[in-house]
Write a protein that holds these residues in place. Sequence first.
Motif, mmCIF file in Angstrom:
data_model
loop_
_atom_site.group_PDB
_atom_site.id
_atom_site.type_symbol
_atom_site.label_atom_id
_atom_site.label_comp_id
_atom_site.label_asym_id
_atom_site.label_seq_id
_atom_site.Cartn_x
_atom_site.Cartn_y
_atom_site.Cartn_z
ATOM 1 N N PRO A 86 0.962 -1.249 0.209
ATOM 2 C CA PRO A 86 -0.056 -0.163 0.022
ATOM 3 C C PRO A 86 1.021 1.330 0.024
ATOM 4 C CG PRO A 86 -0.775 -1.718 1.595
ATOM 5 C CD PRO A 86 0.756 -2.278 0.992
ATOM 6 N N ILE A 87 0.340 2.491 -0.469
ATOM 7 C CA ILE A 87 1.326 3.368 -0.883
ATOM 8 C C ILE A 87 1.425 4.162 0.439
ATOM 9 C CG2 ILE A 87 1.082 5.812 -1.635
ATOM 10 C CD1 ILE A 87 -0.651 4.910 -4.049
ATOM 11 N N GLU A 88 0.485 4.144 1.552
ATOM 12 C CA GLU A 88 0.568 4.587 2.698
ATOM 13 C C GLU A 88 1.754 3.882 3.593
ATOM 14 O OE1 GLU A 88 -1.998 5.631 6.819
ATOM 15 O OE2 GLU A 88 -2.880 4.655 5.119
ATOM 16 N N GLU A 89 1.886 2.748 3.439
ATOM 17 C CA GLU A 89 2.948 1.914 4.042
ATOM 18 C C GLU A 89 4.300 2.070 3.637
ATOM 19 O OE1 GLU A 89 4.205 -2.600 4.918
ATOM 20 O OE2 GLU A 89 2.214 -2.354 4.214
ATOM 21 N N VAL A 90 4.306 2.333 2.003
ATOM 22 C CA VAL A 90 5.690 2.679 1.488
ATOM 23 C C VAL A 90 6.093 4.132 1.897
ATOM 24 C CG1 VAL A 90 6.744 3.229 -0.784
ATOM 25 C CG2 VAL A 90 5.244 1.367 -0.487
ATOM 26 N N ALA A 91 5.491 5.130 2.076
ATOM 27 C CA ALA A 91 5.623 6.202 2.648
ATOM 28 C C ALA A 91 6.003 6.456 4.004
ATOM 29 C CB ALA A 91 4.479 7.225 2.563
ATOM 30 N N GLN A 92 5.309 5.514 5.038
ATOM 31 C CA GLN A 92 5.939 5.321 6.224
ATOM 32 C C GLN A 92 7.442 4.918 6.343
ATOM 33 O OE1 GLN A 92 3.327 2.898 8.599
ATOM 34 N NE2 GLN A 92 3.462 4.141 10.189
ATOM 35 N N ARG A 93 7.182 3.632 5.565
ATOM 36 C CA ARG A 93 8.887 3.117 5.771
ATOM 37 C C ARG A 93 9.735 3.610 4.971
ATOM 38 N NH1 ARG A 93 8.374 -3.348 3.444
ATOM 39 N NH2 ARG A 93 10.528 -2.922 4.391
ATOM 40 N N LEU A 94 9.544 4.770 4.386
ATOM 41 C CA LEU A 94 10.654 5.498 3.951
ATOM 42 C C LEU A 94 10.888 6.742 4.406
ATOM 43 C CD1 LEU A 94 10.375 5.016 -0.088
ATOM 44 C CD2 LEU A 94 11.810 4.188 1.439
ATOM 45 N N GLY A 95 10.021 7.191 5.562
ATOM 46 C CA GLY A 95 10.284 8.095 6.620
ATOM 47 C C GLY A 95 9.574 9.350 6.086
ATOM 48 N N TYR A 96 8.431 9.439 5.187
ATOM 49 C CA TYR A 96 7.867 10.556 4.773
ATOM 50 C C TYR A 96 6.845 10.820 5.892
ATOM 51 C CZ TYR A 96 10.233 10.661 0.538
ATOM 52 O OH TYR A 96 11.230 10.565 -0.394
ATOM 53 N N THR A 97 6.445 12.027 6.186
ATOM 54 C CA THR A 97 5.493 12.561 7.274
ATOM 55 C C THR A 97 3.914 12.229 6.745
ATOM 56 O OG1 THR A 97 5.368 14.710 6.346
ATOM 57 C CG2 THR A 97 6.917 14.121 8.257
ATOM 58 N N SER A 98 3.730 12.067 5.438
ATOM 59 C CA SER A 98 2.457 11.782 4.803
ATOM 60 C C SER A 98 2.561 11.371 3.706
ATOM 61 C CB SER A 98 1.600 13.273 4.958
ATOM 62 O OG SER A 98 2.176 14.014 4.068
ATOM 63 N N GLN A 99 1.312 10.511 3.144
ATOM 64 C CA GLN A 99 1.050 10.075 2.025
ATOM 65 C C GLN A 99 1.543 11.276 0.839
ATOM 66 O OE1 GLN A 99 -1.733 7.106 1.539
ATOM 67 N NE2 GLN A 99 -2.037 7.570 -0.644
ATOM 68 N N ALA A 100 0.804 12.130 1.158
ATOM 69 C CA ALA A 100 0.918 13.342 0.066
ATOM 70 C C ALA A 100 2.321 13.831 -0.083
ATOM 71 C CB ALA A 100 0.028 14.573 0.549
ATOM 72 N N ALA A 101 3.230 14.039 0.906
ATOM 73 C CA ALA A 101 4.715 14.402 0.723
ATOM 74 C C ALA A 101 5.200 13.290 -0.026
ATOM 75 C CB ALA A 101 5.196 14.609 2.280
ATOM 76 N N PHE A 102 4.936 12.023 0.156
ATOM 77 C CA PHE A 102 5.685 11.023 -0.487
ATOM 78 C C PHE A 102 5.357 11.044 -2.008
ATOM 79 C CE2 PHE A 102 5.048 6.774 -2.387
ATOM 80 C CZ PHE A 102 6.047 6.346 -2.685
#
Length: 331
Positions: free
Chosen positions: A295-311
Motif C-alpha cells: 500500500p502507498i501509505e505503508e511505503v511512505a511510512q517505511r521511507l520516512g515521509y510524514t504523510s502520503q501526500a509528501a511521499f
Amino acid sequence: MHSLELLIETPNMSSTDPFSMSSDLITELLRSMRLRGVQYRRIHAAAPYGLGFSDKSGHAYFHFVAAGSAVLRFEDGSMYELSAGNAVFIAHGAAHQLLSQAGAEVQDIDSAVAAPLGDTVCAVQVGQSTDPGDSALLFSGCMEFELGTLQGLGRLMPGVMLIDAGGQRYPGLMPILASMEREVSAARIGFAGILARLADVVAAMIVRGWVECACGNASGLVAALRDPRLAKALLALHQQPGRDWTVAELAALCNTSRSVFAERFQTTLGTPPLRYTTELRMRLASQWLTLERMPIEEVAQRLGYTSQAAFSRAFKRMTGDSPGASRRQRS
C-alpha cells in the motif's frame, strides 16, 4: 565466433579480493534484487534448427545446454559457441537466437508448439531427427529482473554472461548445473518445478558473482564498494533508507569531515549524498509498489515521509508519475 573461455569473468571464491571489506554492503545490495521466472521451456531441438527470442525490457533470459551444442547469436551479429554444460545469462533481455549452425532458418520461440508441464514450464519439440548426435537438449527461462538498489550497477552489467560447467572459476555453480543436466535429461516426475527453481538460483548466483568481482570496472558504485570510507555510509543508507540523514551524520560514520566526505561521494558516485538518498528511496518505492504490491501509505511510512501526500509529491518529482500511476503502468 567468440570463444566461451575468453568471456568467463567469474570470481575465484577462495581468494581475497577488494570487495571483502564491503561484503555487508554487497549483501544489502543483493537483498533488493528481484528475479522471478515467468516462463520456462524444456527444448528438444533437432538440427537444423533456429529459435528466436524477442527483446524484453525489464527481463533477463537464462539458457542451459544439457546435451548437444548451440550457437548463440545477437542482433549485432556477434556469435558464441555453446556446448553441453554451458549456461548463459542475458541480463538486459536483448533479442537473440539459438541455432544449430549460423545459416539455420529461424522461427520465433513463441510460435513453436508447446506442451504444458506446469504453471510456468512447457516442453518444446523442434524438428525431427533419428540421430541423437544431431539434437540439442536445452532448458530456457525468461525472468522478471528488477535490480532495485543495484540499479547503478545494472548499467555496467555485461549483456551476456557465460558460465562453463567444466571450468574451475565458479565451483559453487557446478553442482547445481550438474543437477540441472540430470533433471533435463531424465525428465522425472516433478522435474519441471525443480528446474525452474534451480534456474532462478543459478541466475542469482551469476549476478552475485559479477557484483563481487565487478568485472574489473572501478567507476561509480563499484568504486564506492571498494572504498571502505564510502562503503560504511552506503551501507547505512541502504539499511535505513527511511531515516532523515544529514551529510554530517554520514561523514561521521566514515570518520571524515563533512566537506571531504561530500566531495569524495560526489566525485565517486557522480551525485551528492542526499540526492543519492532520495533516488535510493524512489527505487525502493517503485519496487515495493509494483512488485510487492505494498500500500502507498505503508511505503511512505517505511521511507520516512510524514504523510502520503509528501511521499507522492517526491515520487512524482523523481519519476514523473504518481505512485498509483506507476503501479498501474507496471501491471
